[in-house]
Motif scaffolding. Structure first.
Motif, mmCIF file in Angstrom:
data_model
loop_
_atom_site.group_PDB
_atom_site.id
_atom_site.type_symbol
_atom_site.label_atom_id
_atom_site.label_comp_id
_atom_site.label_asym_id
_atom_site.label_seq_id
_atom_site.Cartn_x
_atom_site.Cartn_y
_atom_site.Cartn_z
ATOM 1 N N TYR A 149 29.705 58.142 44.452
ATOM 2 C CA TYR A 149 30.263 57.373 43.337
ATOM 3 C C TYR A 149 31.750 57.113 43.549
ATOM 4 C CZ TYR A 149 26.018 57.920 40.515
ATOM 5 O OH TYR A 149 24.747 57.851 40.035
ATOM 6 N N GLU A 150 32.459 58.079 44.078
ATOM 7 C CA GLU A 150 33.891 57.870 44.300
ATOM 8 C C GLU A 150 34.122 56.872 45.424
ATOM 9 O OE1 GLU A 150 36.832 60.826 44.197
ATOM 10 O OE2 GLU A 150 35.879 62.025 42.645
ATOM 11 N N LEU A 151 33.302 56.937 46.461
ATOM 12 C CA LEU A 151 33.390 55.919 47.513
ATOM 13 C C LEU A 151 33.101 54.542 46.926
ATOM 14 C CD1 LEU A 151 31.674 57.607 50.586
ATOM 15 C CD2 LEU A 151 34.100 57.207 50.205
ATOM 16 N N ASN A 152 32.107 54.507 46.035
ATOM 17 C CA ASN A 152 31.734 53.273 45.354
ATOM 18 C C ASN A 152 32.907 52.741 44.533
ATOM 19 O OD1 ASN A 152 29.814 51.311 44.581
ATOM 20 N ND2 ASN A 152 29.506 52.365 42.630
ATOM 21 N N ASP A 153 33.614 53.674 43.895
ATOM 22 C CA ASP A 153 34.773 53.311 43.084
ATOM 23 C C ASP A 153 35.891 52.751 43.963
ATOM 24 O OD1 ASP A 153 35.848 53.179 40.510
ATOM 25 O OD2 ASP A 153 37.138 54.894 40.955
ATOM 26 N N ASN A 154 36.085 53.364 45.132
ATOM 27 C CA ASN A 154 37.085 52.848 46.074
ATOM 28 C C ASN A 154 36.683 51.459 46.550
ATOM 29 O OD1 ASN A 154 38.200 55.304 45.728
ATOM 30 N ND2 ASN A 154 37.804 56.065 47.782
ATOM 31 N N PHE A 155 35.403 51.271 46.734
ATOM 32 C CA PHE A 155 34.884 49.961 47.141
ATOM 33 C C PHE A 155 35.199 48.918 46.066
ATOM 34 C CE2 PHE A 155 31.057 47.089 47.315
ATOM 35 C CZ PHE A 155 31.474 46.381 48.433
ATOM 36 N N ALA A 156 35.078 49.343 44.792
ATOM 37 C CA ALA A 156 35.399 48.431 43.690
ATOM 38 C C ALA A 156 36.861 48.022 43.741
ATOM 39 C CB ALA A 156 35.075 49.101 42.356
ATOM 40 N N VAL A 157 37.736 48.963 44.123
ATOM 41 C CA VAL A 157 39.163 48.643 44.244
ATOM 42 C C VAL A 157 39.364 47.577 45.305
ATOM 43 C CG1 VAL A 157 41.404 49.565 44.927
ATOM 44 C CG2 VAL A 157 39.913 50.898 43.433
ATOM 45 N N VAL A 158 38.660 47.733 46.436
ATOM 46 C CA VAL A 158 38.756 46.739 47.508
ATOM 47 C C VAL A 158 38.302 45.375 47.008
ATOM 48 C CG1 VAL A 158 37.857 46.071 49.763
ATOM 49 C CG2 VAL A 158 38.463 48.456 49.329
ATOM 50 N N LEU A 159 37.192 45.370 46.278
ATOM 51 C CA LEU A 159 36.672 44.109 45.747
ATOM 52 C C LEU A 159 37.673 43.458 44.809
ATOM 53 C CD1 LEU A 159 32.900 44.795 45.009
ATOM 54 C CD2 LEU A 159 33.911 43.565 46.919
ATOM 55 N N ARG A 160 38.316 44.280 43.964
ATOM 56 C CA ARG A 160 39.307 43.729 43.033
ATOM 57 C C ARG A 160 40.481 43.135 43.791
ATOM 58 N NH1 ARG A 160 38.224 48.250 39.694
ATOM 59 N NH2 ARG A 160 36.896 47.617 37.956
ATOM 60 N N ARG A 161 40.887 43.809 44.867
ATOM 61 C CA ARG A 161 41.996 43.271 45.668
ATOM 62 C C ARG A 161 41.626 41.936 46.283
ATOM 63 N NH1 ARG A 161 44.293 48.500 48.307
ATOM 64 N NH2 ARG A 161 45.390 49.325 46.499
ATOM 65 N N LEU A 162 40.351 41.778 46.578
ATOM 66 C CA LEU A 162 39.906 40.510 47.157
ATOM 67 C C LEU A 162 39.779 39.423 46.096
ATOM 68 C CD1 LEU A 162 37.188 41.798 49.645
ATOM 69 C CD2 LEU A 162 39.415 40.849 50.213
ATOM 70 N N GLY A 163 40.047 39.804 44.869
ATOM 71 C CA GLY A 163 40.036 38.806 43.810
ATOM 72 C C GLY A 163 38.717 38.693 43.068
ATOM 73 N N ILE A 164 37.795 39.631 43.344
ATOM 74 C CA ILE A 164 36.517 39.589 42.626
ATOM 75 C C ILE A 164 36.691 40.339 41.312
ATOM 76 C CG2 ILE A 164 34.098 40.291 42.675
ATOM 77 C CD1 ILE A 164 34.387 40.105 45.786
ATOM 78 N N ARG A 165 36.387 39.666 40.242
ATOM 79 C CA ARG A 165 36.590 40.301 38.934
ATOM 80 C C ARG A 165 35.400 41.185 38.584
ATOM 81 N NH1 ARG A 165 37.881 36.442 34.363
ATOM 82 N NH2 ARG A 165 37.881 38.422 33.244
ATOM 83 N N LEU A 166 35.677 42.437 38.332
ATOM 84 C CA LEU A 166 34.618 43.368 37.938
ATOM 85 C C LEU A 166 34.911 43.850 36.525
ATOM 86 C CD1 LEU A 166 34.537 45.470 41.206
ATOM 87 C CD2 LEU A 166 32.834 43.832 40.492
ATOM 88 N N PRO A 167 33.942 43.736 35.644
ATOM 89 C CA PRO A 167 34.174 44.211 34.284
ATOM 90 C C PRO A 167 34.298 45.733 34.272
ATOM 91 C CG PRO A 167 31.881 43.619 34.581
ATOM 92 C CD PRO A 167 32.583 43.236 35.839
ATOM 93 N N HIS A 168 35.015 46.217 33.325
ATOM 94 C CA HIS A 168 35.185 47.663 33.230
ATOM 95 C C HIS A 168 35.078 48.035 31.762
ATOM 96 C CE1 HIS A 168 36.588 51.608 33.161
ATOM 97 N NE2 HIS A 168 37.866 51.393 33.176
ATOM 98 N N ARG A 169 33.849 48.222 31.371
ATOM 99 C CA ARG A 169 33.612 48.503 29.974
ATOM 100 C C ARG A 169 33.802 49.969 29.660
ATOM 101 N NH1 ARG A 169 28.797 44.489 28.919
ATOM 102 N NH2 ARG A 169 30.195 42.920 29.722
#
Lengths: 349, 161
Positions: A149-169
């Motif tokens: 899950y933490e690796l997944n979370d780091n992956f989400a950070v990478v995605l956000r840096r690439l400009g992909i918007r991820l909701p965070h409810r």
């Protein structure tokens, strides 16, 4: 680099030991995961050794055998017996003859059987005491699902840096207690330990074994993938925060934990890095830890002024207000005394 | 899933389900790797529990699974013929005389040779015709060994009987 707001007390020299704990935690998480990966391979190797039929194996099996023999040769000359010392997963396992079980497994089993089976209860004792003293330490330091899950979370950070918007409810953290309750009630009603089917660390342990030794991933892997997507697309670390029945149990057990992270208000500069890094969405900057904190020490590692410390106390501090190195506190002091900053520092000392 | 066996020494089905925590250690400990695990196909109650399908791979009665089981859903039983005969109840072999080669006059005897409790659990008459006794524990090695397809000897598990 000095963080904004900490100009007047820059970090000097080596950081305290507690700031290195997060690295140690990652080491532990990696080792546990590596062990879960290695154990099925060892089990297969054991069965090959036990068969005494090297000549009858297929070439690929022989390669595997040779590789494992080379790998384990320095450790043991009797793999068939010696690897029996470490078996199982974090759900329930044998570690050098010591049997350990997840407290959730113990509780679910009691619910399913409507009776306490003492021999099994005892295997959950060490994890139980550890949780009572250290809180959700399992979630932060051991859980193989946390690792992913933490690796997944780091992956989400990478995605956000690439400009992909991820909701965070943000959902209600109390929902997981309901999941725990429903799991236990279902276990009691069906007379079967059904919590094992929805508890990620138990699933991961099993699925790795299935994939390596039993011909492929089972349905649990699909469930786990869904939880990964949930974390990625709905809520950051959502499963652990809002749904995990084990997390719920540990939160309850760790409510009065003895080892806590606390803020030294005199050293805090209100930079909010701790709040940003906290995987569980807690509020270290304003002393909001509570029973959810899993003592993972990520906030301690990220703190630019080392204002977060471990303390031995069964209760959180009452909210202490803005950090004394922050602008908000200085401004209020200046307003009060007309003397910028100085008053606050002497008060803190 | 029509017919499956629980590992040797398992409690009766209801007791087994309420004890088994689905940790999978029995499968990991099995040197014969005959223990498989249910997916969701057999219902959520069976999810993750171990089973043996003797035609795939049968139990060699090494009793390692009972040794490692943390909840004694699989009871620890010493690997002694006496203890195994007294406590292991996986099922019982049943011979289909219409399919069995020996009963059809062609001497076979493969099941008899495969039986770990030869002459106790499985005896033979003339033409090596197999006769299953009450002592049969249901390990399934005879079913695994049977050269007929479909198999002429099969284990009827106790939970299904």
């Amino acid at each position: 680099m000095v963080a904004p707001g900490s100009e007047d007390r820059p970090r000097q020299g080596r950081r305290p030991f507690r700031a290195q704990l997060n690295k140690l935690r990652w080491l532990v998480l990696s080792l546990v995961f590596l062990m879960l990966l290695a154990l099925p391979f060892l089990a297969v190797y054991q069965s090959y050794v036990a068969a005494h039929a090297y000549d009858l194996m297929s070439p690929s099996e022989q390669h595997f055998y040779d590789f494992m023999a080379w790998l384990t040769g320095p450790i043991t000359d009797n793999p068939e017996q010696d690897f029996n010392l470490v078996k199982g997963t974090t759900w329930s396992g044998t570690l050098f003859g010591l049997r350990l079980s997840d407290p959730l497994a113990v509780l679910s089993q009691i619910a399913a059987e409507h009776r306490v089976f003492t021999a099994f209860l005892l295997t959950g004792l060490i994890p139980l005491v550890a949780t009572l003293l250290l809180g959700r330490i399992y979630c932060g330091w051991i859980c193989p699902a946390t690792f992913l899950y933490e690796l997944n979370d780091n992956f989400a950070v990478v995605l956000r840096r690439l400009g992909i918007r991820l909701p965070h409810r943000r959902l209600d953290t109390r929902f997981k207690y309901l999941v725990l309750l429903v799991g236990l009630v279902l276990s009691a009603a069906t007379g079967a330990v059904v919590t094992a089917a929805i508890y990620p660390p138990a699933i991961i342990g099993r699925e790795i074994y299935y994939a390596v030794a039993a011909g492929g991933f089972g349905s649990g892997a699909a469930f786990f993938l869904v939880t990964l997507l949930f974390d990625l697309l709905v809520a950051r670390r959502g499963f652990c925060r809002y749904l995990c029945p084990g997390g719920a149990l540990y939160s309850l057990l760790g409510r009065y934990r003895l080892v806590r992270i606390q803020r030294v208000v005199g050293d805090c500069n209100d930079c909010a890095k701790c709040n940003a890094v906290c995987e569980f969405g807690l509020d270290p900057m304003r002393d909001g830890f509570g029973q959810e904190c899993n003592n993972c020490s990520a906030c301690i590692a990220v703190c630019p002024t080392d204002a977060l410390v471990f303390r031995l106390t069964p209760r959180d501090q009452a909210p202490q207000g803005p950090g004394h190195l922050g602008r908000e506190y200085k401004r209020s002091q200046a307003l009060q005394s007309g003397e910028a900053g100085e008053g606050g520092r002497t008060e803190a000392a | 899933m029509v017919r499956w066996l629980r590992p040797p020494g398992s409690l009766a089905e209801d007791g087994f389900l309420s004890r088994c925590i689905r940790c999978g250690q029995c499968g990991e400990a099995c040197p014969n790797r005959c223990i498989q695990f249910f997916g969701v196909g057999n219902g959520l109650v069976h999810f993750g529990t171990p089973y043996i399908r003797p035609r795939d791979k049968a139990c060699i009665l090494c009793m390692r699974c009972g040794e490692i089981c943390p909840t004694q859903a699989i009871q620890p039983i010493p690997r002694k013929a006496k203890a195994i005969l007294a406590k292991v109840r996986m099922g019982k072999a049943v011979v289909d005389k219409h399919l069995c080669l020996s009963y059809r006059g062609e001497t076979c005897g493969v099941c008899y040779r495969a039986c770990p409790l030869q002459d106790v659990a499985l005896k033979v008459q003339r033409l090596e015709q197999p006769v299953v006794t009450e002592a049969c524990v249901g390990c399934g090695l005879c079913e695994r060994a049977c050269i007929q397809m479909p198999q002429a000897i099969r284990i009827i598990p106790h939970h299904a009987a």
